[in-house]
Design a protein around this motif. Sequence first.
Motif: not given
Length: 176
Positions: A26-43
Motif C-alpha cells: 500500500p505504501d509503494a502504490l500510494g494513496e490513489f492506487q491501493w485497491y487491496g491485496w491481489g495476486d503478486p504473480e499475475r504479471f
Amino acid sequence: MNATKITLRPIAEADLTAMGGMLNDPDALGEFQWYGWGDPERFRRRWAEHGLLSEEQWVFAVAGDAGEFLGFVAASRKGARPTAPYWSIGAQLLPQARGRGIGTTAQRLLVDYLFAHTPVMRLEADTEAGNLAEQRVLEKLGFTREGVHRAMAFRDGQWRDMVYYSLLRTDPRPWQ
C-alpha cells in the motif's frame, strides 16, 4: 525537473520481483492506487506467456540512466473492434521516482510510442478526482479533460469519482 534520462523498455524478468512487490504494498502504490491485496504473480504469469506485450495490453518498464526499474507504464486497448479501438494509458512509479518529472516523461514517451506504432486516433486516461498531481501531468501532456464519471472506482470503503481525459492524434502536443 529531474536530470535522470528516462526511457521505456520491455519488462525484463529481473523487473518482475519489484513489480510484484510494488503492487502488493500500500505504501509503494500510494494513496490513489491501493485497491487491496491481489495476486503478486499475475504479471509474472502474463510475462511468461507474452512478455506483457499482448494484443490487448502493453506494459513497459520506466527505466533510469542505468536501465534500473523505476516503475511502469501501460496501455490497454479499448473500444469496439476493429473499427474504433483506442488505448487507455496509465503509469505507476516506485515511491523514490515520484515528484521528479519521471512520470510526466514516461507518459509522454508512451504517447509518442503509441502514435508512432499504431494507427490509433484516440488515447484516454483516467484518474481519481482527488489525484490532482496526475491531472496536472495529463494536462501538461496536452490531454483534454472530458468530464467526471461518478462512483466509478471502489477504494478504501468508498465509491470514488474518476476524471477522464483524452488526447487525439490531431491534438497539439506541447513537447513537439
